[in-house]
Design a protein around this motif. Structure first.
Motif, PDB file in Angstrom:
ATOM      1  N   PHE A 116     -30.302 -11.431 -35.253  1.00 37.23           N
ATOM      2  CA  PHE A 116     -29.579 -11.638 -36.653  1.00 37.23           C
ATOM      3  C   PHE A 116     -28.677 -12.663 -36.610  1.00 37.23           C
ATOM      4  O   PHE A 116     -28.158 -12.849 -35.352  1.00 37.23           O
ATOM      5  CB  PHE A 116     -29.011 -10.124 -37.061  1.00 37.23           C
ATOM      6  CG  PHE A 116     -27.937  -9.790 -36.240  1.00 37.23           C
ATOM      7  CD1 PHE A 116     -26.448  -9.984 -36.655  1.00 37.23           C
ATOM      8  CD2 PHE A 116     -28.141  -8.861 -35.297  1.00 37.23           C
ATOM      9  CE1 PHE A 116     -25.509  -9.697 -35.785  1.00 37.23           C
ATOM     10  CE2 PHE A 116     -26.998  -8.506 -34.458  1.00 37.23           C
ATOM     11  CZ  PHE A 116     -25.912  -8.775 -34.789  1.00 37.23           C
ATOM     12  N   GLU A 117     -28.200 -13.099 -37.656  1.00 33.78           N
ATOM     13  CA  GLU A 117     -27.191 -14.151 -37.605  1.00 33.78           C
ATOM     14  C   GLU A 117     -25.908 -13.604 -37.998  1.00 33.78           C
ATOM     15  O   GLU A 117     -25.949 -13.061 -38.978  1.00 33.78           O
ATOM     16  CB  GLU A 117     -27.427 -15.541 -38.559  1.00 33.78           C
ATOM     17  CG  GLU A 117     -28.716 -16.163 -38.214  1.00 33.78           C
ATOM     18  CD  GLU A 117     -29.029 -17.489 -38.862  1.00 33.78           C
ATOM     19  OE1 GLU A 117     -27.782 -17.624 -39.983  1.00 33.78           O
ATOM     20  OE2 GLU A 117     -29.743 -18.192 -38.951  1.00 33.78           O
ATOM     21  N   GLU A 118     -24.907 -13.814 -37.139  1.00 32.62           N
ATOM     22  CA  GLU A 118     -23.428 -13.303 -37.413  1.00 32.62           C
ATOM     23  C   GLU A 118     -23.107 -14.035 -38.817  1.00 32.62           C
ATOM     24  O   GLU A 118     -22.701 -15.292 -38.826  1.00 32.62           O
ATOM     25  CB  GLU A 118     -22.707 -13.306 -36.306  1.00 32.62           C
ATOM     26  CG  GLU A 118     -21.271 -12.588 -36.341  1.00 32.62           C
ATOM     27  CD  GLU A 118     -20.450 -12.543 -35.142  1.00 32.62           C
ATOM     28  OE1 GLU A 118     -19.231 -12.680 -35.230  1.00 32.62           O
ATOM     29  OE2 GLU A 118     -21.386 -12.466 -33.978  1.00 32.62           O
ATOM     30  N   VAL A 138      -5.528  -4.905 -37.024  1.00 33.66           N
ATOM     31  CA  VAL A 138      -6.706  -3.953 -37.253  1.00 33.66           C
ATOM     32  C   VAL A 138      -7.696  -4.459 -38.293  1.00 33.66           C
ATOM     33  O   VAL A 138      -8.708  -4.058 -38.217  1.00 33.66           O
ATOM     34  CB  VAL A 138      -6.080  -2.551 -37.466  1.00 33.66           C
ATOM     35  CG1 VAL A 138      -7.236  -1.726 -37.551  1.00 33.66           C
ATOM     36  CG2 VAL A 138      -5.084  -2.200 -36.350  1.00 33.66           C
ATOM     37  N   GLY A 139      -7.025  -4.967 -39.268  1.00 29.36           N
ATOM     38  CA  GLY A 139      -7.900  -5.333 -40.499  1.00 29.36           C
ATOM     39  C   GLY A 139      -8.736  -6.519 -39.698  1.00 29.36           C
ATOM     40  O   GLY A 139     -10.241  -6.812 -39.983  1.00 29.36           O
ATOM     41  N   ILE A 173     -16.035   0.255 -39.882  1.00 26.60           N
ATOM     42  CA  ILE A 173     -14.990   1.385 -39.274  1.00 26.60           C
ATOM     43  C   ILE A 173     -13.855   1.266 -40.257  1.00 26.60           C
ATOM     44  O   ILE A 173     -13.778   0.008 -40.897  1.00 26.60           O
ATOM     45  CB  ILE A 173     -14.344   1.031 -37.899  1.00 26.60           C
ATOM     46  CG1 ILE A 173     -13.953  -0.251 -37.648  1.00 26.60           C
ATOM     47  CG2 ILE A 173     -15.596   1.254 -36.726  1.00 26.60           C
ATOM     48  CD1 ILE A 173     -13.390  -0.609 -36.323  1.00 26.60           C
ATOM     49  N   THR A 174     -13.250   2.230 -40.513  1.00 27.08           N
ATOM     50  CA  THR A 174     -11.941   2.312 -41.544  1.00 27.08           C
ATOM     51  C   THR A 174     -10.837   2.425 -40.649  1.00 27.08           C
ATOM     52  O   THR A 174     -11.018   3.282 -39.586  1.00 27.08           O
ATOM     53  CB  THR A 174     -12.375   3.551 -42.278  1.00 27.08           C
ATOM     54  OG1 THR A 174     -12.359   4.658 -41.991  1.00 27.08           O
ATOM     55  CG2 THR A 174     -13.573   3.183 -43.446  1.00 27.08           C
ATOM     56  N   LYS A 176     -14.408  -8.150 -37.636  1.00 25.83           N
ATOM     57  CA  LYS A 176     -15.094  -8.578 -36.338  1.00 25.83           C
ATOM     58  C   LYS A 176     -16.198  -7.549 -36.137  1.00 25.83           C
ATOM     59  O   LYS A 176     -17.209  -7.935 -35.610  1.00 25.83           O
ATOM     60  CB  LYS A 176     -14.187  -8.881 -35.289  1.00 25.83           C
ATOM     61  CG  LYS A 176     -13.420 -10.099 -35.227  1.00 25.83           C
ATOM     62  CD  LYS A 176     -12.640 -10.216 -33.654  1.00 25.83           C
ATOM     63  CE  LYS A 176     -12.083 -11.697 -33.623  1.00 25.83           C
ATOM     64  NZ  LYS A 176     -11.057 -11.943 -34.552  1.00 25.83           N
ATOM     65  N   VAL A 177     -16.014  -6.355 -36.046  1.00 29.65           N
ATOM     66  CA  VAL A 177     -16.862  -5.184 -35.805  1.00 29.65           C
ATOM     67  C   VAL A 177     -18.030  -5.363 -36.803  1.00 29.65           C
ATOM     68  O   VAL A 177     -19.079  -5.166 -36.435  1.00 29.65           O
ATOM     69  CB  VAL A 177     -16.249  -4.007 -35.762  1.00 29.65           C
ATOM     70  CG1 VAL A 177     -17.176  -2.904 -35.701  1.00 29.65           C
ATOM     71  CG2 VAL A 177     -15.177  -3.696 -34.463  1.00 29.65           C
ATOM     72  N   LYS A 178     -17.541  -5.598 -37.968  1.00 30.22           N
ATOM     73  CA  LYS A 178     -18.790  -5.575 -39.093  1.00 30.22           C
ATOM     74  C   LYS A 178     -19.755  -6.626 -39.111  1.00 30.22           C
ATOM     75  O   LYS A 178     -20.773  -6.534 -39.243  1.00 30.22           O
ATOM     76  CB  LYS A 178     -17.823  -5.472 -40.613  1.00 30.22           C
ATOM     77  CG  LYS A 178     -18.997  -5.494 -41.615  1.00 30.22           C
ATOM     78  CD  LYS A 178     -18.297  -5.247 -43.089  1.00 30.22           C
ATOM     79  CE  LYS A 178     -19.258  -5.198 -43.901  1.00 30.22           C
ATOM     80  NZ  LYS A 178     -18.753  -5.070 -45.537  1.00 30.22           N
ATOM     81  N   ARG A 179     -19.038  -7.899 -38.592  1.00 26.35           N
ATOM     82  CA  ARG A 179     -19.974  -8.948 -38.633  1.00 26.35           C
ATOM     83  C   ARG A 179     -20.801  -8.950 -37.388  1.00 26.35           C
ATOM     84  O   ARG A 179     -21.991  -9.351 -37.381  1.00 26.35           O
ATOM     85  CB  ARG A 179     -19.065 -10.256 -38.596  1.00 26.35           C
ATOM     86  CG  ARG A 179     -18.433 -10.602 -40.005  1.00 26.35           C
ATOM     87  CD  ARG A 179     -17.636 -12.064 -39.855  1.00 26.35           C
ATOM     88  NE  ARG A 179     -16.750 -12.114 -38.685  1.00 26.35           N
ATOM     89  CZ  ARG A 179     -15.605 -11.532 -38.953  1.00 26.35           C
ATOM     90  NH1 ARG A 179     -15.220 -11.502 -40.161  1.00 26.35           N
ATOM     91  NH2 ARG A 179     -14.650 -11.848 -37.982  1.00 26.35           N
TER      92      ARG A 179
END
Length: 229
Positions: A184-186, A112-113, A127-128, A118-121
């Motif tokens: 945007f650049e990931e 999950v970490g 998400i927490t 991945k979600v943030k990038r």
């Protein structure tokens, strides 16, 4: 005109599947694969012999459940511990052992970490997660996400281990779409282990280079300085 990029629930599920296969394959030094097909389900549940679940919230909310049978749980546990250098004779032999639950819970936490990273990038949202809960069970237990979520969707994906043991991931989350407004650049994925290895290598190479350039006169001068001569 630039084509608008839309990220759906299935795209988010794929990122989660990639986190599962990536983390487990690396942790156990073995091959873990997920099915190319996803199944729509009406509810999520913990199933025998091992059920693990974790809630996440933030940019979107949901619930992740992974169900292992005894064989897949023991295989992943043993390969993980062996990869960490633990002798085989010291490993647990029963899937109900606390050590097995602890390892699977830690692996779930890593999965999950990795997924939240991945979600943030890629989606530029955060998400927490709460602490994963792992339990040995002998009957199905239905689990649901918060009732505040509107139009929840549930999906199930099967995974196979190197020894062809099967386990299942279930995802329940709110129906959502992410629509890209601007290019945007990931950001690149940061690998702490790789950074540490690079730093250690650079330091060792630096020491080797210094020792290679050192002349006998320098060593003599250094010795005399230490003696105060």
């Amino acid at each position: 005109m630039r084509k608008t990029k839309v990220v759906t629930t299935e795209d988010i599920l794929l990122k989660l599947c990639q986190s599962v296969t990536g983390v487990l394959s690396k942790a156990t030094d073995s091959s873990v694969h997920h099915s190319a097909m996803v199944q729509k389900i009406t509810k999520t549940s913990l199933k025998p012999d091992f059920g693990c679940f974790v809630l996440f919230d933030g940019g979107f909310s949901g619930l992740v459940v992974i169900n292992f049978d005894a064989k897949s749980a023991l295989e992943l546990y043993k390969k993980y511990m062996s990869n960490m250098g633990m002798p085989e004779e010291e490993l647990a032999t029963l899937h109900t052992s606390d050590e097995v639950a602890d390892v699977l819970g830690e692996l779930m936490n890593q999965i999950v970490g990795d997924f939240t990273g991945k979600v943030k990038r890629s989606l530029q949202t955060n998400i927490t997660q709460n602490q994963p809960k792992m339990m040995a069970i002998n009957k199905n237990i239905n689990v649901t996400v918060d009732s505040n979520i509107e139009r929840p969707q549930a999906r199930r994906v099967s995974f196979s281990t190197e020894d062809n043991n099967i386990f299942y991931l279930e995802l329940a989350m709110e129906r959502t779409e992410f629509i890209q407004l601007e290019e945007f650049e990931e950001a690149e994925e940061i690998n702490p282990d790789a950074i540490l290895e690079t730093e250690v290598s650079n330091k060792l190479n630096g020491k080797d280079a210094k020792s290679g350039k050192k002349q006998p006169e320098d060593e003599t001068d250094s010795l005399m300085d230490d003696l105060g001569i």
